[in-house]
Design a protein around this motif. Structure first.
Motif, PDB file in Angstrom:
ATOM      1  N   PRO A   5     -46.740 -79.290  70.384  1.00 23.95           N
ATOM      2  CA  PRO A   5     -45.490 -80.047  69.613  1.00 23.95           C
ATOM      3  C   PRO A   5     -45.662 -79.943  69.069  1.00 23.95           C
ATOM      4  CG  PRO A   5     -47.240 -81.479  70.915  1.00 23.95           C
ATOM      5  CD  PRO A   5     -47.476 -80.812  71.245  1.00 23.95           C
ATOM      6  N   LEU A   6     -44.098 -79.542  68.111  1.00 22.29           N
ATOM      7  CA  LEU A   6     -43.887 -79.313  67.054  1.00 22.29           C
ATOM      8  C   LEU A   6     -44.602 -80.464  65.630  1.00 22.29           C
ATOM      9  CD1 LEU A   6     -40.120 -78.153  67.329  1.00 22.29           C
ATOM     10  CD2 LEU A   6     -42.138 -76.951  67.002  1.00 22.29           C
ATOM     11  N   PRO A   7     -44.509 -80.168  64.563  1.00 23.33           N
ATOM     12  CA  PRO A   7     -44.574 -80.955  63.837  1.00 23.33           C
ATOM     13  C   PRO A   7     -43.587 -82.799  63.821  1.00 23.33           C
ATOM     14  CG  PRO A   7     -44.603 -79.767  62.390  1.00 23.33           C
ATOM     15  CD  PRO A   7     -44.318 -79.110  63.803  1.00 23.33           C
ATOM     16  N   LEU A   8     -44.247 -84.157  64.469  1.00 23.92           N
ATOM     17  CA  LEU A   8     -43.455 -85.038  64.676  1.00 23.92           C
ATOM     18  C   LEU A   8     -42.773 -85.550  63.799  1.00 23.92           C
ATOM     19  CD1 LEU A   8     -46.451 -87.401  66.968  1.00 23.92           C
ATOM     20  CD2 LEU A   8     -44.170 -85.542  67.544  1.00 23.92           C
ATOM     21  N   VAL A  33     -53.138 -84.694  77.300  1.00 24.22           N
ATOM     22  CA  VAL A  33     -53.974 -84.104  77.535  1.00 24.22           C
ATOM     23  C   VAL A  33     -55.070 -84.169  76.051  1.00 24.22           C
ATOM     24  CG1 VAL A  33     -54.875 -81.745  76.591  1.00 24.22           C
ATOM     25  CG2 VAL A  33     -52.950 -82.601  77.814  1.00 24.22           C
ATOM     26  N   ALA A  34     -54.367 -84.970  74.570  1.00 24.96           N
ATOM     27  CA  ALA A  34     -55.677 -85.405  74.171  1.00 24.96           C
ATOM     28  C   ALA A  34     -55.637 -86.351  74.021  1.00 24.96           C
ATOM     29  CB  ALA A  34     -54.605 -84.959  72.423  1.00 24.96           C
ATOM     30  N   ALA A  79     -52.048 -80.724  66.673  1.00 25.90           N
ATOM     31  CA  ALA A  79     -50.140 -80.476  66.670  1.00 25.90           C
ATOM     32  C   ALA A  79     -49.797 -81.980  66.222  1.00 25.90           C
ATOM     33  CB  ALA A  79     -50.029 -80.140  68.215  1.00 25.90           C
ATOM     34  N   LEU A  80     -51.149 -83.291  66.951  1.00 33.50           N
ATOM     35  CA  LEU A  80     -50.271 -84.255  66.446  1.00 33.50           C
ATOM     36  C   LEU A  80     -50.483 -84.969  65.889  1.00 33.50           C
ATOM     37  CD1 LEU A  80     -51.178 -85.770  70.250  1.00 33.50           C
ATOM     38  CD2 LEU A  80     -48.938 -85.627  69.539  1.00 33.50           C
ATOM     39  N   ASP A 132     -41.692 -83.459  75.423  1.00 36.79           N
ATOM     40  CA  ASP A 132     -42.686 -82.890  76.035  1.00 36.79           C
ATOM     41  C   ASP A 132     -44.400 -83.304  75.213  1.00 36.79           C
ATOM     42  OD1 ASP A 132     -41.807 -81.739  78.081  1.00 36.79           O
ATOM     43  OD2 ASP A 132     -42.539 -79.916  78.269  1.00 36.79           O
ATOM     44  N   VAL A 133     -44.051 -84.394  74.454  1.00 37.17           N
ATOM     45  CA  VAL A 133     -45.417 -84.917  73.484  1.00 37.17           C
ATOM     46  C   VAL A 133     -46.470 -85.471  74.610  1.00 37.17           C
ATOM     47  CG1 VAL A 133     -46.029 -85.903  71.501  1.00 37.17           C
ATOM     48  CG2 VAL A 133     -43.272 -84.329  71.707  1.00 37.17           C
TER      49      VAL A 133
END
Length: 575
Positions: free
Chosen positions: A415-418, A300-301, A213-214, A293-294
């Motif tokens: 996360p939504l696409p940054l 975590v990543a 997601a990131l 919350d990114v």
């Protein structure tokens, strides 16, 4: 025109005739108290135990007591938080109030007040800025040393009376520090764990999903830079570390994300922060908005972190992520707190040693480090139980039976696409370090040219690659390789290459995207021409990587080029 007089309650659930207008029929009303965006993000974690219960209506107010008031209105609007004014909040009675800050005249709220930390426990000193009209607060007496913000009588009492009816602690060790700072508050303390830490741990099984997601490619590593606010923070004391991270870590192998405290954004302004960091953003820095919350997904990543004395550093260490300290505010960190211990345990970033080497040392030393494991365990003494214990506390204070469904920590949302960073049409100039491998292949590592500093010696013998049209003469006149634009109408590749050589006096090789996918047409200043193409998997930025490979290994009809651990085959067909 509706009546907007101050004597009329305009918020529907608080009206005397609310039953006429509401859809659900709540039997309890909770007040969420916001101090600034930082406290608001934590407050939403604290209020999650109310999810799914239509018997409870939550409304929000802002104390108006923070120096960092910017962004609050936008935060509340974006999340559609039902909001009332501070004046209205003080004129109403609530069944419960929850605050993640000690700022403002909380003693005036007519409700049982639950006070909780807005970070990873209680780790910093902070003195109240007393205003003349609040001079009735009794000053500290004797020579007793202050305790951490949130555990000291200065923040927990008013005119000698305790303000919160419940003081949430995340770990048992905090109770002894509370006993030293405000002994009369100990009976009101409740050890309820840390909801944020629980959510981070619940997210660990989904690490690969967060990485995807990131935008991380397979094999890439993520370095998270964590910065709190103030002059002793990472950005305040060592902003050059952001440059170093991007300059010294190969751009194909690493992504760098800066998790910056909301008080930095809203204290200086988002535009100003982005302007200061503009050279780094152009080099690929990820800078998520502070009200999301990114940062949780990023921890975590993460493969590594470099931080300071902020809560995110402690959370990262507690998750087992290897890391370094880029700055540390010893004077503002409470003695004997978990953060104080972490400051003594983590290595500081050395200015003259390549950062990648320091991160490798931190990673090698992190596994099995009992001291760091012990510090991480001080974040919560009720792991994975915070939602359960907070809900028990809330409902007991409201004298309402708890819902039947269990309260469990949920993983952080993906996360939504940054948002893509705006960038110009010219790719940044890069240094390429091409090294021959034992099997005759080539390993290529690339670094942003504009951010380099020769101190650490991480680039022994690179060549410079720039794009045609580069406006900075430092790069355009000295580049070894130029990534050329397509030939103009009626212009051949060779004619276009000759133009490139005239305009770039240092250039030896000019490379064009070929007519076939993942192919490259290259010319050398002495008149040579080569056509090459990637067979099978192509590396990121295939024309630029092919151009560097052709520059470094001008001979041979086939070469294996490894970029970010990915071996790719570059062939030069005969003729």
């Amino acid at each position: 025109m509706p009546d907007t007089g101050a004597s009329r309650v305009s918020y529907v659930p608080l009206r005397d005739d609310a039953a006429r207008w509401t859809t659900a029929s709540p039997v309890r009303t909770v007040l969420g108290v916001i101090h600034n965006v930082t406290s608001a993000t934590r407050l939403l974690d604290l209020l999650e135990p109310f999810e799914g219960d239509p018997r409870v209506q939550v409304v929000f107010t802002c104390t108006g007591s923070s120096a960092f008031e910017a962004g609050i209105r936008e935060f509340m609007t974006a999340r559609e938080l039902p909001c009332i004014s501070w004046e209205m909040a003080l004129g109403e009675k609530f069944d419960l109030a929850v605050s993640s800050s000690r700022g403002g005249e909380l003693q005036k709220i007519d409700a049982p007040l639950v006070g909780a930390p807005h970070g990873a426990g209680y780790n910093k000193y902070l003195q109240r800025n007393r205003k003349p009209e609040t001079g009735n607060r009794k000053p500290e007496t004797g020579n007793r040393k202050p305790e951490a913000f949130g555990l000291d009588a200065e923040w927990l009492t008013h005119d000698g009376e305790l303000i919160p009816s419940a003081i949430v602690l995340s770990h048992d060790e905090q109770r002894e520090r509370l006993r030293r700072g405000c002994p009369e508050a100990v009976p009101r303390s409740v050890v309820a764990g840390d909801p944020c830490m629980d959510r981070l741990r619940a997210s660990l099984p989904f690490r690969e999903e967060y990485r995807a997601a990131l935008g991380l490619r397979p094999g890439q590593k993520l370095l998270v830079l964590t910065s709190t606010w103030g002059p002793h923070s990472l950005l305040g004391a060592n902003m050059d570390l952001v440059r170093r991270a991007l300059a010294e870590l190969p751009s194909d192998e690493y992504r760098v994300l800066a998790a910056v405290h909301p008080n930095v954004w809203y204290g200086h302004g988002g535009w100003q922060l982005r302007a200061w960091l503009a050279p780094f953003l152009r080099a690929g820095l990820i800078l998520p908005s502070p009200d999301t919350d990114v940062w949780k997904a990023a921890l975590v990543a993460a493969d590594a972190f470099a931080g300071d004395h902020g809560s995110l550093t402690l959370y990262a260490a507690a998750l087992g992520v290897p890391g370094l300290l880029g700055a540390f505010g010893e004077d503002v960190v409470a003695k004997d707190s978990p953060m104080d211990r972490l400051g003594a345990a983590l290595a500081r970033v050395a200015p003259d040693v390549p950062l990648e080497r320091q991160l490798a040392r931190a990673a090698a030393g992190r596994a099995g480090d009992e001291r760091l494991d012990g510090i991480g365990a001080l974040v919560t003494s009720r792991p994975m139980r915070s939602a359960e214990l907070l809900r028990r506390l809330y409902y007991s204070r409201m004298e309402l039976p708890e819902p039947e469904q269990p309260a469990v920590p949920r993983p952080v949302a993906l996360p939504l696409p940054l948002p893509a960073e705006r960038h110009g049409p010219v790719a940044p100039a890069a240094y390429a370090d091409a090294r021959s491998t034992a099997d005759g292949g080539l390993e290529l590592r690339r670094y942003p040219a504009a951010l380099q500093d020769a101190v650490t010696g991480h680039l022994p013998d690179p060549h410079l690659v720039t794009a045609e049209g580069e406006p900075d003469s430092r790069w355009s006149r000295t580049a070894d390789v130029v990534l050329a634009r397509p030939p103009a109408r009626g212009e051949t590749f060779r004619e276009a290459a000759e133009r490139v050589f005239r305009e770039h006096p240092g250039c030896w090789l000019a490379a064009f995207a070929g007519e076939q996918a993942n192919s490259c047409v290259a010319f050398t200043r002495d008149g040579g021409r080569t056509t090459a193409r990637w067979t099978g998997a192509a590396p990121p930025d295939p024309v630029a990587v092919a151009a560097s490979a052709l520059y470094a290994l001008p001979d041979g009809d086939r070469v294996v080029v490894t970029v970010a651990g990915l071996p790719c085959v570059l062939e030069r067909p005969a003729g």
